[in-house]
Design a protein around this motif. Structure first.
Motif, PDB file in Angstrom:
ATOM      1  N   MET A 235       0.799  -1.234   0.000  1.00 25.30           N
ATOM      2  CA  MET A 235       0.000   0.000   0.000  1.00 25.30           C
ATOM      3  C   MET A 235       0.835   1.290   0.000  1.00 25.30           C
ATOM      4  O   MET A 235       0.443   2.273  -0.620  1.00 25.30           O
ATOM      5  CB  MET A 235      -0.983   0.019   1.183  1.00 25.30           C
ATOM      6  CG  MET A 235      -2.306  -0.688   0.929  1.00 25.30           C
ATOM      7  SD  MET A 235      -3.026  -0.381  -0.692  1.00 25.30           S
ATOM      8  CE  MET A 235      -4.017   1.060  -0.370  1.00 25.30           C
ATOM      9  N   PRO A 236       2.012   1.328   0.674  1.00 24.03           N
ATOM     10  CA  PRO A 236       2.819   2.557   0.573  1.00 24.03           C
ATOM     11  C   PRO A 236       3.150   2.900  -0.878  1.00 24.03           C
ATOM     12  O   PRO A 236       3.114   4.069  -1.270  1.00 24.03           O
ATOM     13  CB  PRO A 236       4.090   2.217   1.360  1.00 24.03           C
ATOM     14  CG  PRO A 236       3.672   1.173   2.318  1.00 24.03           C
ATOM     15  CD  PRO A 236       2.605   0.376   1.628  1.00 24.03           C
ATOM     16  N   ALA A 237       3.444   1.882  -1.693  1.00 24.19           N
ATOM     17  CA  ALA A 237       3.732   2.134  -3.103  1.00 24.19           C
ATOM     18  C   ALA A 237       2.477   2.588  -3.841  1.00 24.19           C
ATOM     19  O   ALA A 237       2.542   3.414  -4.753  1.00 24.19           O
ATOM     20  CB  ALA A 237       4.305   0.884  -3.768  1.00 24.19           C
TER      21      ALA A 237
ATOM     22  N   VAL B  62      -3.884  11.092  -0.437  1.00 26.13           N
ATOM     23  CA  VAL B  62      -2.805  10.578   0.414  1.00 26.13           C
ATOM     24  C   VAL B  62      -3.365  10.136   1.774  1.00 26.13           C
ATOM     25  O   VAL B  62      -3.009   9.084   2.303  1.00 26.13           O
ATOM     26  CB  VAL B  62      -1.688  11.635   0.582  1.00 26.13           C
ATOM     27  CG1 VAL B  62      -0.694  11.210   1.646  1.00 26.13           C
ATOM     28  CG2 VAL B  62      -0.974  11.854  -0.739  1.00 26.13           C
ATOM     29  N   ARG B  63      -4.309  10.941   2.336  1.00 24.99           N
ATOM     30  CA  ARG B  63      -4.966  10.570   3.600  1.00 24.99           C
ATOM     31  C   ARG B  63      -5.612   9.190   3.486  1.00 24.99           C
ATOM     32  O   ARG B  63      -5.412   8.315   4.318  1.00 24.99           O
ATOM     33  CB  ARG B  63      -6.051  11.595   3.962  1.00 24.99           C
ATOM     34  CG  ARG B  63      -5.533  12.860   4.575  1.00 24.99           C
ATOM     35  CD  ARG B  63      -5.561  12.780   6.102  1.00 24.99           C
ATOM     36  NE  ARG B  63      -4.725  13.815   6.691  1.00 24.99           N
ATOM     37  CZ  ARG B  63      -5.181  15.008   7.047  1.00 24.99           C
ATOM     38  NH1 ARG B  63      -6.453  15.302   6.917  1.00 24.99           N
ATOM     39  NH2 ARG B  63      -4.365  15.904   7.545  1.00 24.99           N
ATOM     40  N   ILE B  64      -6.417   9.018   2.419  1.00 25.48           N
ATOM     41  CA  ILE B  64      -7.186   7.781   2.285  1.00 25.48           C
ATOM     42  C   ILE B  64      -6.268   6.565   2.139  1.00 25.48           C
ATOM     43  O   ILE B  64      -6.402   5.586   2.863  1.00 25.48           O
ATOM     44  CB  ILE B  64      -8.148   7.854   1.077  1.00 25.48           C
ATOM     45  CG1 ILE B  64      -9.247   8.876   1.358  1.00 25.48           C
ATOM     46  CG2 ILE B  64      -8.775   6.490   0.786  1.00 25.48           C
ATOM     47  CD1 ILE B  64     -10.196   9.098   0.200  1.00 25.48           C
ATOM     48  N   THR B  65      -5.305   6.643   1.198  1.00 18.75           N
ATOM     49  CA  THR B  65      -4.482   5.452   0.986  1.00 18.75           C
ATOM     50  C   THR B  65      -3.535   5.217   2.158  1.00 18.75           C
ATOM     51  O   THR B  65      -3.235   4.077   2.479  1.00 18.75           O
ATOM     52  CB  THR B  65      -3.677   5.510  -0.330  1.00 18.75           C
ATOM     53  OG1 THR B  65      -3.192   6.827  -0.505  1.00 18.75           O
ATOM     54  CG2 THR B  65      -4.537   5.116  -1.503  1.00 18.75           C
ATOM     55  N   LYS B  66      -3.068   6.302   2.811  1.00 17.84           N
ATOM     56  CA  LYS B  66      -2.189   6.101   3.966  1.00 17.84           C
ATOM     57  C   LYS B  66      -2.900   5.316   5.056  1.00 17.84           C
ATOM     58  O   LYS B  66      -2.312   4.477   5.739  1.00 17.84           O
ATOM     59  CB  LYS B  66      -1.727   7.459   4.535  1.00 17.84           C
ATOM     60  CG  LYS B  66      -0.516   8.043   3.847  1.00 17.84           C
ATOM     61  CD  LYS B  66       0.640   8.221   4.825  1.00 17.84           C
ATOM     62  CE  LYS B  66       1.808   8.905   4.152  1.00 17.84           C
ATOM     63  NZ  LYS B  66       2.967   8.181   3.918  1.00 17.84           N
ATOM     64  N   SER B  67      -4.220   5.586   5.210  1.00 13.98           N
ATOM     65  CA  SER B  67      -4.966   4.892   6.265  1.00 13.98           C
ATOM     66  C   SER B  67      -5.099   3.406   5.961  1.00 13.98           C
ATOM     67  O   SER B  67      -5.414   2.609   6.835  1.00 13.98           O
ATOM     68  CB  SER B  67      -6.350   5.518   6.415  1.00 13.98           C
ATOM     69  OG  SER B  67      -7.133   5.196   5.293  1.00 13.98           O
ATOM     70  N   LYS B  68      -4.850   3.023   4.687  1.00 19.36           N
ATOM     71  CA  LYS B  68      -4.973   1.608   4.318  1.00 19.36           C
ATOM     72  C   LYS B  68      -3.646   0.862   4.416  1.00 19.36           C
ATOM     73  O   LYS B  68      -3.561  -0.331   4.154  1.00 19.36           O
ATOM     74  CB  LYS B  68      -5.510   1.491   2.889  1.00 19.36           C
ATOM     75  CG  LYS B  68      -6.916   2.004   2.735  1.00 19.36           C
ATOM     76  CD  LYS B  68      -7.711   1.149   1.769  1.00 19.36           C
ATOM     77  CE  LYS B  68      -9.198   1.274   2.000  1.00 19.36           C
ATOM     78  NZ  LYS B  68      -9.740   2.536   1.512  1.00 19.36           N
ATOM     79  N   GLU B  69      -2.564   1.597   4.768  1.00 18.04           N
ATOM     80  CA  GLU B  69      -1.262   0.935   4.850  1.00 18.04           C
ATOM     81  C   GLU B  69      -1.180   0.066   6.100  1.00 18.04           C
ATOM     82  O   GLU B  69      -1.674   0.434   7.159  1.00 18.04           O
ATOM     83  CB  GLU B  69      -0.142   1.994   4.861  1.00 18.04           C
ATOM     84  CG  GLU B  69      -0.005   2.689   3.514  1.00 18.04           C
ATOM     85  CD  GLU B  69       1.053   3.782   3.505  1.00 18.04           C
ATOM     86  OE1 GLU B  69       1.834   3.869   4.459  1.00 18.04           O
ATOM     87  OE2 GLU B  69       1.086   4.533   2.522  1.00 18.04           O
ATOM     88  N   VAL B  70      -0.560  -1.120   5.949  1.00 18.48           N
ATOM     89  CA  VAL B  70      -0.413  -2.029   7.089  1.00 18.48           C
ATOM     90  C   VAL B  70       1.042  -2.455   7.222  1.00 18.48           C
ATOM     91  O   VAL B  70       1.839  -2.266   6.317  1.00 18.48           O
ATOM     92  CB  VAL B  70      -1.275  -3.299   6.918  1.00 18.48           C
ATOM     93  CG1 VAL B  70      -2.739  -2.953   6.931  1.00 18.48           C
ATOM     94  CG2 VAL B  70      -0.890  -4.031   5.646  1.00 18.48           C
ATOM     95  N   GLU B  71       1.399  -3.010   8.374  1.00 17.72           N
ATOM     96  CA  GLU B  71       2.749  -3.538   8.561  1.00 17.72           C
ATOM     97  C   GLU B  71       2.699  -5.054   8.527  1.00 17.72           C
ATOM     98  O   GLU B  71       1.739  -5.649   9.005  1.00 17.72           O
ATOM     99  CB  GLU B  71       3.306  -3.095   9.924  1.00 17.72           C
ATOM    100  CG  GLU B  71       3.272  -1.602  10.103  1.00 17.72           C
ATOM    101  CD  GLU B  71       4.660  -1.001  10.125  1.00 17.72           C
ATOM    102  OE1 GLU B  71       5.586  -1.708  10.559  1.00 17.72           O
ATOM    103  OE2 GLU B  71       4.807   0.156   9.713  1.00 17.72           O
ATOM    104  N   ALA B  72       3.722  -5.667   7.984  1.00 14.81           N
ATOM    105  CA  ALA B  72       3.741  -7.124   7.908  1.00 14.81           C
ATOM    106  C   ALA B  72       3.969  -7.718   9.298  1.00 14.81           C
ATOM    107  O   ALA B  72       4.764  -7.183  10.048  1.00 14.81           O
ATOM    108  CB  ALA B  72       4.834  -7.592   6.972  1.00 14.81           C
TER     109      ALA B  72
END
Lengths: 277, 293
Positions: free
Chosen positions: B211-213, B283-293
């Motif tokens: 998601m960061p990409a 950027v707000r929307i997609t950043k909120s969808k980022e997760v950590e492995a």
């Protein structure tokens, strides 16, 4: 059994991807093949391999489009811009990281915000400023404008990179009696080499290809860069493909050669820049 | 210590000064001037600059259908362009991170259109749409090739989309490749052992992890397509009858063809606000969808 199946599947994938690659390249085939055809042959069949290679298309297009001048101008502008962008941005970013004052933090925010501003928003007043300073219709005027527009992004990239450069080396050098200038030019700058290459290569592509800003600042025909020369040539020789296509090939060739040699830096730079963005 | 004659202020001026000087001359001052001009009726030539308050903005909102049709064109173009370049870029990256013999060569090829400027690319494609497609139509008999490419509003729109996707996907591919290479092998193996299918792995593991990409890819594609100018100029010049005119081109024409700098800068300021708002929201929307492995 399992690996065999996997190998077979990749084989199919390989063929599909190669076909897709050829499809991506096909516009270049049309460009190159037709650039050496006579006008009649282009009209009768644009897809066929040339029956006769008319190399004189190239020498004629070169002369008519005043390409020697355009090449020289493009190279001068790109080289000067790229060196100054890399140097000034590295210097500023270095100071902004090492002297973490409130002023420098606000400055970084300004640079980041400037990256979102569309060129159209400031292009009209930029021309006013350029006129006011008396550098309109001159290469220094264009260089100045390119510097201002490219520096924010370069500082942003350097800033992220310099944060990871260890402070101890600089401290040791200072103890040994180096002044801040020597520390920066002798010790820090060489450490920045990977990011320097990235910024040089990406800005070189952007400035070499830029059309809009040079078209606004450079009016004299003898100052034209390659995109400007191509644009004016294409306008005069619309639909005269035996002249237009060799001119386009000549305009595209230097940048493709540059890309093939510098590919590693371009690709690494994009990947590095995007991770931080 | 005695050799160190540069004070803190001196160092600040020496190191930050040059960059700040050019930044101020070329970006800060023009930005402020632009705000001022957008409240005037200046024509760009004469010395007469009269303050007109919000008149320019009133004109834009009530009496400028060309601007809004160019805006609608740009929105449609951005929606399609952003989705297509990211989907194509992602799948190129997905397949080119598999064990293929021609992998590196293919990466080089897919990225190549990106290094050539939009203006030259547009001219190359003008030839392909006009002559190349006609020939392909004769050879294959497919009606697709015999459409009036660049000749009407619909085909003009799609022509720009096609060239834009061809030009930009490679750049996004590079970003997605970098990101896919960071997805840990252990996670993927664990998914395989748990019996996840290939599409399940893609949907539930790979996509969330990169998601960061995606944030960066969407951000870049939005800003490219919203500001698209060179391709527009070299492919259709906004025609026929302004039907394929982007906002960037509308602003350019307002200022340099119609000589209405005041109105042009007002549009440009509005354009900046729209771009800024859209990118911040995205950027707000997609950043909120980022997760950590």
């Amino acid at each position: 059994m399992k690996t065999e199946g996997k190998g077979k599947w990749n084989y199919g994938l390989e063929i599909i991807m190669i076909l897709l690659g050829l499809l991506f390249l096909s516009p270049f085939y049309f460009l190159l093949a037709n650039s050496v055809k006579s006008f009649g042959e282009i009209l009768s069949n644009a897809a066929a391999w040339p029956s006769e290679f008319v190399w004189s298309n190239y020498s004629q297009a070169w002369k008519l489009a005043r390409f020697s001048e355009a090449f020289r101008n493009s190279i001068i502008i790109t080289v000067i811009c790229v060196i100054l962008i890399a140097l000034f941005s590295a210097m500023a970013a270095y100071r902004m990281v090492r002297a973490d004052s409130k002023f420098n933090r606000i400055l970084l925010l300004l640079f980041v915000a400037a990256m979102v501003v569309p060129f159209q928003t400031i292009m009209i007043p930029i021309l006013q400023v350029v006129n006011f300073l008396g550098v309109n219709n001159s290469i220094p005027g264009l260089v100045m404008a390119q510097l201002g527009l490219s520096i924010p992004m370069a500082i942003f990239l350097f800033h992220g990179f310099i944060k990871s450069v260890p402070l101890e080396i600089e401290e040791a050098a200072t103890v040994d009696g180096c002044n801040p200038l020597t520390v920066f030019f002798r010790i820090v700058l060489p450490l920045l080499k990977p990011m320097l290459m990235t910024i040089i290569v990406l800005n070189a592509l952007g400035i070499w290809n830029d059309y809009l800003l040079p078209s606004l600042i450079l009016q004299a025909p003898e100052l034209r860069t390659i995109p400007l020369a191509t644009f004016s040539f294409f306008g005069q020789y619309t639909k005269q493909w035996d002249m237009a296509l060799p001119a386009l090939t000549l305009g595209v060739a230097p940048i493709v050669v540059f890309y093939l040699f510098m590919q590693r830096y371009i690709v690494e730079g994009i990947a590095a820049g995007s991770v931080k963005g | 210590m005695r050799g160190n004659k540069l004070s803190g202020l001196g160092q600040q001026l020496f190191f930050v000064g040059p960059a700040l000087l050019f930044f101020t001359i070329v970006m800060i001052i023009p930005f402020v001037m632009g705000m001022y001009y957008s409240f005037t009726d200046w024509n760009g030539v004469s010395g007469n600059v009269a303050w007109v308050g919000f008149d320019n903005f009133k004109t834009i909102f009530t009496n400028d259908s060309d601007f809004w049709s160019s805006f609608w064109f740009t929105v449609r173009f951005t929606l399609l362009g952003v989705v297509l370049t990211n989907v194509v870029g992602f799948f190129l990256a997905y397949f080119l991170t598999k064990a293929l013999k021609t992998r590196n060569m293919l990466r080089t090829i897919f990225f190549m259109p990106n290094v050539i400027g939009g203006l030259l690319l547009g001219f190359i494609w003008q030839f392909i749409f006009i002559k190349g497609f006609a020939t392909m139509g004769d050879l294959t008999g497919w009606s697709f090739f015999n459409l009036p490419w660049l000749g009407d509003a619909t085909t003009g729109f799609w022509a720009i989309v096609i060239v834009f996707v061809w030009q930009s996907s490679g750049y996004l591919m590079v970003i997605y490749i970098a990101s896919l290479n960071n997805v840990s092998k252990e996670v993927l193996e664990a998914a395989q052992i748990d019996g996840a299918s290939r599409s399940q792995t893609l949907r539930s593991i790979i996509v969330p992890l990169i998601m960061p990409a995606v944030t960066v890819g969407l951000f870049l594609a939005i800003s490219w397509s919203f500001k698209m100018f060179d391709l527009n100029l070299s492919l259709t010049k906004g025609g026929p009858f302004k039907s394929t005119e982007s906002v960037a081109m509308n602003i350019y024409n307002e200022a340099f063809l119609n000589n209405r700098y005041g109105l042009g800068t007002a549009k440009a300021l509005l354009f900046f606000l729209i771009v800024a708002i859209i990118t911040v929201i995205q950027v707000r929307i997609t950043k909120s969808k980022e997760v950590e492995a």
